[in-house]
Design an enzyme around this catalytic site. Structure first.
Site, PDB file in Angstrom:
ATOM      1  CG  ASP A 165      17.746 -32.235  10.442  1.00  0.00           C
ATOM      2  OD1 ASP A 165      16.816 -31.652  10.570  1.00  0.00           O
ATOM      3  OD2 ASP A 165      18.884 -32.156   9.641  1.00  0.00           O
ATOM      4  N   GLY A 467       4.264  29.457  -6.629  1.00  0.00           N
ATOM      5  CA  GLY A 467       4.804  30.685  -7.571  1.00  0.00           C
ATOM      6  C   GLY A 467       4.413  30.593  -8.755  1.00  0.00           C
ATOM      7  CE  LYS A 470      -1.194  27.283  -6.252  1.00  0.00           C
ATOM      8  NZ  LYS A 470       0.175  27.735  -6.739  1.00  0.00           N
ATOM      9  CB  SER A 538      -4.489  20.734  -4.574  1.00  0.00           C
ATOM     10  OG  SER A 538      -4.520  21.491  -5.894  1.00  0.00           O
TER      11      SER A 538
END
Length: 593
Positions: A165, A467, A470, A538
């Site tokens: 329409d 740092g 680990k 990780s």
């Protein structure tokens, strides 16, 4: 142009017998009028009680966007947020019937943010009504919904060009949109494709043929939906019977309950458990109404066997001559719906055929460009993207091609940390590339090697910021272990990036692959009887879990070296934090990741 495309059959005549229930989907871009169309169909079919009509009139005055007219979208958009915003958010299901057919309609959202909800609604539908605003034409979201429909096995499409329409019921506008859409969907595998002009707001060509468009000689939308044949060939397909429950009410009865997904089964048939290959003969087929001689697709039954057979929930029963593939690798189409991007190599869960197993994407073959269907190279998938991938499961599973077994060839992919569904997948074919590779049994086992060293092998996994210390802590631990004559080896992140992992960067994808390789190396060294000290940032819990699951219980010890960030920055001998803070190193853990 013919409004019913030449490559598809003409509208069939109505049958005297009622056709099977049609499960259909209403989809398309936002504001194309999906909810209004469904509301209009329900209204014109007399499926709305008087009290709901009265409530709709009140809601239309409060929330409506159609002036003094009834806003039929409010029938479907029941959430308050949907009514206030004028958009569909969740999937809404409606049930109704006519003299010729019953229907289940899933009205789905058009907004890109809620595309996952559209996919949910599409999963069990036979036909999709794809709406297009006649003023806007085919949009990117229109094509995305088309791609998802094709991927999820919908083979019948009705292109409903709405709001005619507002374009003066122009035949030229209608033909232009149809031609544009057809150019995008050729080769998608749709069996039927019909194009119908409508005005949902005013009910033009929805449930009654229109007089506003003398150029239109096709049916109205409802006539087409009432008569289209959506063939179901599941009864003639090979038998697939997923076990949902082992029925054991007493010592004298043991059966396997479930729904026949495809094919037929009768008393006396030899049936095999797909995964194990164990077989037995059907002695009884039990239903709520008593025993029957045979069952076919969609029948819910309990199978009782003459011989004892070991099977459990999630196993698939089939005939001996038509077993599905049992593999641990397969190719699949993935529709990614997770907020976080896909990371190849990361361990996810896949739920397939009632089984949930760990799995990972080993390779993204390509990503599909929604607008032109080109296959693009990709390293990841983001939300609302579709890709073709290779997937490896943690063990061999029973799979079927989605093209031939829609119910059994689909799966979900789940994030292991959040339990959120992150992808919908459809299986293309099994990968048998590793079918001739077997685990070689060795006489000297891990236990023998560990006994020679008089120690228990394990992985001590040191994780923490760059740092944090680990490697320093691991070095001190290894010195102590060596003093006790223990056999050890240390895997340091920096050292491995000079050799084994020198080809990897620091993107999320490369970090996942880095840990995957380290995990496999750690496992080999544990098999050698060693105590492995692994020192890696990780940062992802999912990858640490992946390594843990490679090893036997008790062989993985995670050690978090918890050092404050300011201390790590102060002892930054490599100058990495300085570069990261200056923006010269991206994806640096603790700074911008």
């Amino acid at each position: 142009m013919k409004h019913f495309l030449q490559s598809f059959p003409a509208l069939p005549a109505a049958n005297s017998a009622q056709l099977p229930t049609l499960r259909l989907l209403s989809c398309g871009s936002v504001d194309d009028g999906k909810s209004t169309l469904i509301g209009r169909i329900l209204h014109d079919c007399g499926a709305i009680p008087d009290d709901q009509i009265a409530a709709l009139a009140r809601d239309s005055r409060k929330f409506g966007t159609t002036g003094g007219d009834l806003d039929f979208a409010l029938l479907i958009d029941g959430l308050e947020a949907e009514q206030q915003q004028g958009v569909t958010i969740d999937v809404a299901y409606r049930y109704f019937s006519t003299n010729r057919r019953s229907f289940i309609i899933a009205d789905t959202p058009g907004h890109e943010q809620y595309t996952r909800n559209m996919a949910t609604g599409a999963a069990n539908c036979d036909l999709a009504i794809l709406l297009v605003d006649a003023r806007k034409g085919v949009l990117e979201q229109t094509l995305r919904h088309t791609s998802i429909s094709a991927m999820l096995g919908i083979r019948h499409i009705v292109l409903a060009i709405n709001k005619m329409d507002l374009v003066d019921y122009s035949e030229a506008v209608f033909n232009t949109i149809v031609a544009d859409f057809v150019s995008h969907v050729e080769g998608r595998g749709f069996r039927t494709l019909a194009s119908i002009p409508v005005s949902a707001r005013f009910g033009v060509n929805v449930a009654v043929r229109s007089t506003c468009m003398p150029w239109w000689h096709g049916p109205c939308l409802l006539d087409y939906l009432e008569t289209i044949e959506v063939a179901d060939h599941s009864a003639t397909a090979p038998l697939r019977f997923p076990i949902q429950w082992v029925n054991r009410p007493n010592l004298d009865f043991r059966g396997f309950s479930g729904t026949v997904m495809s094919g037929r089964v009768k008393v006396g048939d030899e049936i095999v458990v797909a995964d194990s290959g164990l077989s037995a003969h059907v002695s009884r087929i039990v239903t709520m109404d008593g025993d029957v001689a045979r069952a076919e697709a969609d029948d819910a039954v309990t199978l009782v066997f003459a011989e004892e057979i070991d099977a459990a929930r999630g196993d698939v029963l089939c005939h001996v001559s038509d077993r599905p593939a049992v593999v641990d690798q397969f190719a699949a189409h993935l529709f990614w719906i997770g907020a976080e991007k896909l990371l190849p190599g990361r361990s996810y869960l896949i739920k397939v055929n009632g089984r949930t197993v760990p799995a990972s994407v080993t390779e993204i073959k390509h990503r599909v460009d929604i607008s032109n269907r080109r296959e693009l190279a990709a390293k990841t998938l983001r939300i609302n993207e579709i890709g073709f991938c290779n997937i490896a499961a943690s063990r061999a599973i029973c799979i079927d091609s989605f093209e031939h077994f829609r119910d059994l060839g689909a799966f979900l992919m789940i994030d292991r940390a959040t339990n959120a569904t992150v992808a919908i997948g459809t299986i293309a074919f099994p990968l048998r590339r590793a079918s001739n590779v077997h685990v070689q049994s060795m006489s000297v086992t891990k236990q023998v090697r560990a006994g020679l060293k008089d120690q228990k092998p394990a992985v001590l996994w040191f994780t923490g910021l760059s740092g944090a210390g680990k490697s320093t802590v691991a070095n001190l631990v290894e010195v102590k272990l060596a003093a006790r004559r223990a056999h050890t080896v240390t895997l340091d992140g920096d050292n491995l990036r000079h050799g084994l992992n020198r080809d990897l960067g620091f993107t999320d994808i490369d970090r996942v692959e880095n840990i995957r390789r380290v995990g496999e190396v750690s496992k080999l060294m544990v098999d050698a009887g060693l105590i492995v000290l692994s020192c890696f940032i990780s940062p992802f819990e999912a990858e640490r879990r992946m390594v843990r699951e490679l090893l036997a219980p008790g062989e993985f010890v995670e050690i978090f070296v918890d050092t404050p960030l300011d201390v790590c920055i102060a002892r930054d001998r490599k100058g990495l934090y300085k570069l990261a803070l200056a923006g010269e190193i991206k994806n640096f853990t603790g700074i911008d990741q």
